[in-house]
Scaffold this motif. Structure first.
Motif, PDB file in Angstrom:
ATOM      1  N   THR A 161       0.834  -1.201   0.000  1.00  0.00           N
ATOM      2  CA  THR A 161       0.000   0.000   0.000  1.00  0.00           C
ATOM      3  C   THR A 161       0.868   1.250   0.000  1.00  0.00           C
ATOM      4  O   THR A 161       0.630   2.187  -0.755  1.00  0.00           O
ATOM      5  N   PHE A 162       1.911   1.214   0.832  1.00  0.00           N
ATOM      6  CA  PHE A 162       2.820   2.359   0.894  1.00  0.00           C
ATOM      7  C   PHE A 162       3.497   2.569  -0.459  1.00  0.00           C
ATOM      8  O   PHE A 162       3.589   3.692  -0.961  1.00  0.00           O
ATOM      9  N   LEU A 163       3.938   1.454  -1.061  1.00  0.00           N
ATOM     10  CA  LEU A 163       4.611   1.542  -2.356  1.00  0.00           C
ATOM     11  C   LEU A 163       3.706   2.219  -3.387  1.00  0.00           C
ATOM     12  O   LEU A 163       4.140   3.074  -4.154  1.00  0.00           O
ATOM     13  N   ARG A 164       2.420   1.833  -3.371  1.00  0.00           N
ATOM     14  CA  ARG A 164       1.492   2.381  -4.360  1.00  0.00           C
ATOM     15  C   ARG A 164       1.170   3.846  -4.107  1.00  0.00           C
ATOM     16  O   ARG A 164       0.674   4.526  -4.994  1.00  0.00           O
ATOM     17  N   CYS A 165       1.465   4.316  -2.878  1.00  0.00           N
ATOM     18  CA  CYS A 165       1.289   5.749  -2.611  1.00  0.00           C
ATOM     19  C   CYS A 165       2.294   6.576  -3.406  1.00  0.00           C
ATOM     20  O   CYS A 165       2.054   7.737  -3.712  1.00  0.00           O
TER      21      CYS A 165
END
Lengths: 388, 290
Positions: free
Chosen positions: B83-87
């Motif tokens: 999720t963080f990566l996709r931010c």
């Protein structure tokens, strides 16, 4: 102690019997459906195939001065009740257009009266004994023959059964379908793309979705009423024309195209979209360059099936006046025209026996076109089927 | 709670870098750390929170990501690392229920600002996915598509050159140079993933995000991709998610440990794996959970 195999087998027997019963029932249902289909096709073929054969009479025509005024003078008086009235009536017109023919003679194969045709095909006919004797004599001398009925494919409708053809209805159908496709395909596909790729999932879009699904289940005659009220009465589109027919059928085909397009779009894996988004595609580029090309076979299949459905539709067209007597092949989208199912409907309501044959023949032509359309949809799907 | 208090402070690896140099490298680290590794800031994240509907997936994440390094995000399943990566390239925009607060800053610009066009962002921040997802087009088209779309090439010769360069950089050129017109999906899984990497680097981004790039691959393909990451970090900033700790130890310069949507620890990989500062990190690394 657990049950032995024998005990388990005892219990299983009942279950096996049950599943066998179900299997036989479902096979029976399938068999029954197949039987009906077979019956229907055989009946159609038996009734319809003779329509492609027609009796012709070899007739000597003398283009005399009198014949130009009274066509009945042109041929042997014995042949007058045997030759088709349409053929006799066309003689003065021919002489008026080509006056230098007057005075010449010619021997041609003319269409026989439908009563003669029916008699030769072994059906009841209204021929008198004298006329039957003439026909028998001519058959013996080879002057009356059954030939391939090219008239059926090259002429429009006629009040005389022997010269009635399906061409005007085929052309009318093609023009109507062009209008239907030109309207329903772009609108349907764009709607589906919006709903599937762009629209947020909220109450409003859910409402639209439910309504589109319901639209597919609406009785088609209501679309005819809508066409009459809006296209003809409000916008003044010419009645009976392929334009108004096509617009009405487009309304009917829209939900089919929208639903099948959405299914096709949904079957494109999400990973392809992610890959494209990850590269910096805009939403429209994702759809245009990646999703749509992959969904195209599915969209085409759905559209062809929707089109085939519209092609077989009669009820809404009755309301917009496309069930009409159209002897001439239509030339424009705004002229009165008829379509194949409507032509079949018209012939089916004729009292003459010879029209029964025409009806079956028309159904055969319509079925052939529909089956080839559906087959092309299947071929398209098989050819472009893709696995991920 | 000790870990909570660390959340408030910005976590910058390399704070303890000097101390690291003196330590013996941890076992199982085939790559020597590049001592000249840049410490230039690539992406700055401050107080990032993310919710899926009402459930919070990321809480107060504040870390700095550095240019031309490999940063690994590790942690148990569901910890929020993907999720963080996709931010970082706003791929979360595609999920309707997501709401985000906090700052993700790249080049002095707020990534989540209304003015920021996600298309422009994704051109500079490329992505490689867990499952290889080449387009069902030719190998050539897979790579040439995006540069052409972004108007990076106009002439056919430039395009050919760019495709070749991308394939060479991803180590795929020798394997596919004779079959550029064959569909990308005809390649093996590992080759497909390298094709996806080539596709991503063809746009010449600054950052490449990799979401568990080797989890669907066999060990040999995995090793190839890991070697590739080591080469690519000379040109690109790489942020990779992995739940393979050995992989993080092998390829990453920095490692961030995520747990329940928080960054528990973020440090130089060597330090992290030899002397973790947090008890949770130690437990995870030593395999006590995860």
């Amino acid at each position: 102690m657990s049950d032995s195999f024998d005990q388990i087998s005892q219990q299983l027997k009942r279950r096996h019997r049950k599943s066998a019963r179900l299997k036989w029932l479902s096979m029976g249902a399938l068999g029954l459906a197949g039987l009906f289909l077979l019956w229907f096709f055989t009946d159609m073929l038996i009734k319809g195939l003779p329509a492609f054969q027609q009796a012709y009479v070899e007739t000597e025509i003398s283009y005399s001065e009198e014949a130009a005024k009274d066509a009945r003078q042109a041929i042997d008086s014995d042949l007058i009740p045997i030759v088709s009235r349409t053929e006799i009536r066309s003689i003065p017109l021919l002489l008026r257009n080509e006056p230098d023919r007057i005075g010449s003679r010619e021997t041609r194969w003319l269409l026989a009266n439908s009563e003669v045709d029916q008699y030769l095909k072994g059906h009841r006919s209204k021929l008198s004994d004298k006329e039957i004797a003439t026909v028998e004599r001519l058959v013996a001398s080879g002057q009356v023959e059954q030939k391939f009925n090219s008239t059926f494919f090259t002429q429009g409708d006629s009040k005389t059964a022997e010269s009635a053809g399906i061409l005007s209805a085929v052309v009318g159908t093609i023009m109507t379908m062009i209008v239907t496709l030109a309207i329903a395909f772009p609108i349907g596909v764009m709607t589906a793309i919006y709903l599937e790729e762009f629209a947020p999932d909220n109450r409003f879009t859910q409402l639209i979705e439910i309504n589109i699904n319901n639209l597919a289940a609406i009785p088609s005659i209501l679309f005819g009423l809508l066409g009459l009220a809006i296209f003809i009465n409000f916008f003044g589109v010419p009645r009976s024309s392929p334009l108004v027919g096509g617009m009405t059928l487009a309304l009917m085909t829209l939900p089919v195209i929208i639903i099948s397009t959405r299914t096709a779009l949904r079957s494109v894996p999400e990973s392809i979209r992610h890959a494209a988004f990850g590269l910096g595609c805009s939403r429209w580029q994702v759809v245009k360059d990646h999703v749509l090309p992959l969904a195209m076979p599915g969209i085409m299949t759905g559209s062809i099936i929707g089109l085939a459905q519209a092609m077989g539709e009669t009820a809404p067209l009755i309301i917009v006046g496309m069930v009409a007597f159209i002897p001439d092949v239509g030339a424009s989208f705004t002229e009165a025209a008829t379509v194949m199912p409507a032509q079949i409907f018209t012939w089916a309501s004729e009292p003459e026996k010879a029209f029964v044959e025409k009806t079956a023949g028309g159904i055969l032509v319509l079925l052939t076109i529909l089956i080839s359309l559906n087959a092309s949809a299947v071929v398209l799907r098989k050819k472009f089927e893709r696995r991920w | 709670m000790n870990s909570m208090s660390t959340q408030a402070t910005v976590q910058t690896p390399g704070q303890s870098a000097e101390r690291v140099e003196q330590q013996t490298p941890a076992v199982g680290q085939p790559y020597t750390r590049n001592s000249e590794a840049s410490h230039e800031l690539s992406i700055r994240v401050r107080d990032l929170n993310l919710w899926y509907g009402k459930s919070q997936a990321l809480s107060n994440i504040s870390i700095d990501l550095f240019q031309k390094n490999v940063t690994a995000l590790i942690g148990p399943s569901g910890c929020g690392k993907s999720t963080f990566l996709r931010c970082l390239n706003r791929m979360n925009d595609l999920i309707p229920s997501v709401s985000i607060s906090g700052l993700v800053e790249m080049d002095g610009r707020d990534v989540n600002a209304a003015k920021m066009d996600e298309v422009a962002l994704r051109r500079r921040v490329g992505m490689v996915f867990q499952k290889p997802n080449p387009f069902p087009k030719s190998i050539y088209e897979n790579i040439a598509y995006a540069p052409r779309m972004h108007d990076m090439v106009s002439r056919k010769a430039d395009q050919d050159e760019l495709v070749e360069k991308a394939l060479r950089d991803s180590g795929l050129w020798n394997e596919v140079k004779d079959k550029l017109q064959e569909p990308g999906t005809s390649l093996s899984g590992g080759q497909q993933q390298r094709l996806c990497i080539a596709r991503a680097i063809a746009v010449q981004p600054d950052v490449i995000l990799m979401d568990e790039p080797t989890s669907a691959l066999d060990p040999i393909s995995t090793a190839t991709i890991e070697d590739l990451m080591d080469k690519l970090k000379e040109q690109f900033t790489i942020v990779t998610v992995t739940h393979n700790m050995q992989q993080a130890a092998r390829v990453a310069d920095y490692t961030a440990f995520f747990h329940l949507g928080e960054v528990i620890e973020y440090n130089d990989t060597k330090v992290m794996f030899s002397t973790p500062a947090q008890k949770k990190t130690e437990d995870y690394i030593s395999g006590r959970y995860g």
